[in-house]
Write a protein that holds these residues in place. Structure first.
Motif: not given
Lengths: 107, 107
Positions: A101-107, A4-5
């Motif tokens: 990892v600096v940011s995560t974006h989902g739908r 997982t990220i």
């Protein structure tokens, strides 16, 4: 367990992009799978590796996680790992980079 | 929801490696975050995007998932997305590639 990220995970991320001749893409995937199972996953600090085949037929990418930059550097100095890395380098142009990892974006 | 990497997931993976001048790394991260939230995540077929800052200070990587290659290509042709992509290209060398996940390895 699937990789997982997350910005919270205590890992450094290795993204290694390999460029090969089209006829060598399957062999490089095989080599990376084998080396990951026999060598890499037994190294201290290994967390995960995920092999990706480029739809263009000439790239392969490894999205891998290590506990720390120090663990990754220690692996690079390990004689058995070095032998594997040399084998890969004889087949492909190799572009390894370490990231956080600096940011995560989902739908 | 965190991005997971799996050979089973019905996605194509975009790994985009950006190279910038060291002073531009924070600005590129900001630009990618903003464009992902305002433009990309509203495009048909967007699944996820994960922005990574290179420990070397001169790279940024986006590990993103799209429902299909067709959705990704349609995004590239969208006028608003194109404006964003041109802005990024003015700041960084861009190396986007599409992949499929062929194997995953855990500890």
């Amino acid at each position: 367990m699937a990789t997982t990220i997350s910005t919270e995970a205590p890992v450094v991320t290795l993204i290694n992009v390999f460029t090969v001749e089209p006829e060598d893409q399957p062999e490089l995937v095989r080599l990376l799978d084998e080396a990951t199972e026999t060598v890499m996953r037994h190294q201290p600090g290994f967390v995960s590796a995920n092999i990706h085949a480029g739809l263009d037929g000439v790239t392969v990418a490894n999205y891998a996680q290590w506990r720390s930059e120090e663990d990754f550097e220690a692996m690079l100095a390990d004689p058995v790992a070095k032998k594997h890395l040399a084998e890969v380098a004889s087949l492909a142009k190799v572009e390894p980079r370490l990231y956080s990892v600096v940011s995560t974006h989902g739908r």
